[in-house]
Design a protein around this motif. Structure first.
Motif, short mmCIF file in Angstrom:
data_model
loop_
_atom_site.label_atom_id
_atom_site.label_comp_id
_atom_site.label_asym_id
_atom_site.label_seq_id
_atom_site.Cartn_x
_atom_site.Cartn_y
_atom_site.Cartn_z
N GLY A 98 -1.11 92.32 -7.63
CA GLY A 98 0.04 91.67 -8.25
C GLY A 98 0.29 92.16 -9.66
N MET A 99 1.45 91.79 -10.19
CA MET A 99 1.84 92.18 -11.54
C MET A 99 1.69 90.97 -12.46
SD MET A 99 2.40 95.25 -11.42
CE MET A 99 3.63 96.43 -11.78
N TYR A 100 1.28 91.25 -13.68
CA TYR A 100 1.04 90.22 -14.68
C TYR A 100 1.62 90.66 -16.02
CZ TYR A 100 -2.19 88.56 -11.16
OH TYR A 100 -2.72 88.11 -9.98
N ARG A 101 2.01 89.67 -16.80
CA ARG A 101 2.46 89.93 -18.17
C ARG A 101 1.41 89.39 -19.11
NH1 ARG A 101 7.87 86.95 -18.90
NH2 ARG A 101 6.49 85.43 -18.00
N ALA A 102 1.08 90.20 -20.11
CA ALA A 102 0.10 89.77 -21.10
C ALA A 102 0.61 90.12 -22.49
CB ALA A 102 -1.23 90.48 -20.86
N GLU A 103 0.26 89.27 -23.44
CA GLU A 103 0.50 89.60 -24.84
C GLU A 103 -0.83 89.55 -25.56
OE1 GLU A 103 3.11 88.27 -28.68
OE2 GLU A 103 4.02 88.11 -26.70
N VAL A 104 -1.12 90.64 -26.26
CA VAL A 104 -2.40 90.79 -26.95
C VAL A 104 -2.14 91.12 -28.41
CG1 VAL A 104 -4.52 92.19 -27.09
CG2 VAL A 104 -3.54 91.63 -24.85
N TYR A 105 -2.87 90.47 -29.29
CA TYR A 105 -2.87 90.81 -30.71
C TYR A 105 -4.13 91.61 -30.97
CZ TYR A 105 -3.57 90.41 -35.72
OH TYR A 105 -3.80 90.69 -37.03
N ASP A 106 -4.00 92.75 -31.66
CA ASP A 106 -5.14 93.61 -31.92
C ASP A 106 -5.14 94.04 -33.39
OD1 ASP A 106 -7.44 95.12 -31.00
OD2 ASP A 106 -6.22 96.92 -31.24
N GLN A 107 -6.27 93.86 -34.05
CA GLN A 107 -6.44 94.31 -35.42
C GLN A 107 -7.80 95.03 -35.49
OE1 GLN A 107 -7.10 91.45 -38.74
NE2 GLN A 107 -5.15 92.22 -39.51
N PRO A 108 -7.78 96.34 -35.22
CA PRO A 108 -9.04 97.08 -35.09
C PRO A 108 -9.95 97.06 -36.32
CG PRO A 108 -7.17 98.40 -34.34
CD PRO A 108 -6.62 97.17 -34.96
N TRP A 109 -9.38 97.08 -37.52
CA TRP A 109 -10.22 97.15 -38.72
C TRP A 109 -11.00 95.88 -38.98
CZ3 TRP A 109 -4.93 97.22 -38.77
CH2 TRP A 109 -4.28 96.18 -39.41
N THR A 110 -10.61 94.76 -38.36
CA THR A 110 -11.40 93.52 -38.46
C THR A 110 -12.08 93.20 -37.13
OG1 THR A 110 -9.53 92.10 -37.88
CG2 THR A 110 -9.90 92.55 -40.24
N LYS A 111 -11.88 94.06 -36.15
CA LYS A 111 -12.43 93.86 -34.81
C LYS A 111 -11.94 92.54 -34.21
CE LYS A 111 -16.20 96.92 -35.55
NZ LYS A 111 -17.51 97.15 -35.99
N THR A 112 -10.66 92.25 -34.47
CA THR A 112 -10.04 91.03 -33.96
C THR A 112 -9.13 91.39 -32.79
OG1 THR A 112 -10.02 90.03 -36.15
CG2 THR A 112 -8.49 89.10 -34.53
N ARG A 113 -9.30 90.70 -31.70
CA ARG A 113 -8.43 90.86 -30.55
C ARG A 113 -8.25 89.49 -29.92
NH1 ARG A 113 -9.61 95.76 -26.65
NH2 ARG A 113 -8.64 96.90 -28.36
N LYS A 114 -6.99 89.14 -29.62
CA LYS A 114 -6.69 87.81 -29.10
C LYS A 114 -5.70 87.92 -27.95
CE LYS A 114 -4.41 83.60 -30.54
NZ LYS A 114 -3.42 83.13 -31.47
N LEU A 115 -5.99 87.22 -26.87
CA LEU A 115 -5.07 87.13 -25.73
C LEU A 115 -4.14 85.95 -25.98
CD1 LEU A 115 -4.28 88.24 -22.94
CD2 LEU A 115 -5.93 86.64 -21.94
N ASP A 116 -2.88 86.24 -26.28
CA ASP A 116 -1.92 85.17 -26.58
C ASP A 116 -1.38 84.52 -25.32
OD1 ASP A 116 -2.16 85.41 -29.37
OD2 ASP A 116 -0.70 87.03 -29.41
N TYR A 117 -1.13 85.30 -24.28
CA TYR A 117 -0.77 84.72 -22.99
C TYR A 117 -1.02 85.73 -21.89
CZ TYR A 117 3.79 87.15 -22.95
OH TYR A 117 4.78 88.10 -22.95
N PHE A 118 -1.17 85.20 -20.68
CA PHE A 118 -1.39 86.04 -19.51
C PHE A 118 -0.84 85.26 -18.32
CE2 PHE A 118 -3.47 88.06 -16.02
CZ PHE A 118 -3.69 89.36 -16.43
N VAL A 119 0.23 85.79 -17.70
CA VAL A 119 0.88 85.08 -16.60
C VAL A 119 1.28 86.06 -15.50
CG1 VAL A 119 1.75 83.20 -18.04
CG2 VAL A 119 3.15 85.23 -17.70
N PRO A 120 1.31 85.58 -14.24
CA PRO A 120 1.83 86.44 -13.17
C PRO A 120 3.34 86.60 -13.33
CG PRO A 120 1.25 84.28 -12.32
CD PRO A 120 0.85 84.29 -13.76
N THR A 121 3.86 87.75 -12.90
CA THR A 121 5.31 87.96 -12.93
C THR A 121 5.88 87.55 -11.59
OG1 THR A 121 5.15 90.24 -12.20
CG2 THR A 121 5.17 89.86 -14.57
N ASN A 122 7.14 87.26 -11.57
CA ASN A 122 7.80 86.83 -10.32
C ASN A 122 8.21 88.00 -9.48
OD1 ASN A 122 7.46 84.28 -11.25
ND2 ASN A 122 9.55 84.07 -11.98
#
Length: 122
Positions: A98-122
């Motif tokens: 299946g297909m999914y939509r995700a939004e990720v925030y990434d800040q490599p110099w602080t080693k920060t990564r956050k999954l803001d949302y993850f949902v299946p697409t229609n």
């Protein structure tokens, strides 16, 4: 003849004055934060790794056994780091693709990564 030269000079000045703000705005918008842009090459190792991380993080949170296949498209936004909107092909625990939509925030110099949302697409 002198009036003709003055007229040409005036026209040239007007063109320069009216053209400069637009050109300056375009140059600033190319480097400014905030605008979403198509990811030019989604097949890079970095983009595929961020997509893989998003699926792994979702599966960890949801305990649904979802497995990453590949990132198929995406947008990126420069912030203090980078936001990614990704369209991801993945396989669920029943083996259904299946297909999914995700939004990720990434800040490599602080080693920060956050999954803001993850949902299946229609």
């Amino acid at each position: 003849m002198r009036q003709h030269n003055i007229l040409l000079l005036t026209i040239a000045i007007v063109i320069c004055i009216t053209a400069t703000p637009t050109t300056a705005r375009e140059a600033v918008s190319d480097v400014a934060t905030g605008g979403w842009r198509q990811i030019p090459d989604i097949n890079t190792q970095e983009i595929q790794e961020i997509g893989r991380w998003a699926v792994t993080e979702h599966a960890r949170q949801a305990s649904d056994g979802l497995q990453f296949k590949r990132v198929v498209s995406g947008m990126q936004q420069v912030v203090s780091g980078m936001n990614f909107k990704l369209r991801i092909d993945a396989v669920n625990g029943d083996g259904k693709e299946g297909m999914y939509r995700a939004e990720v925030y990434d800040q490599p110099w602080t080693k920060t990564r956050k999954l803001d949302y993850f949902v299946p697409t229609n």
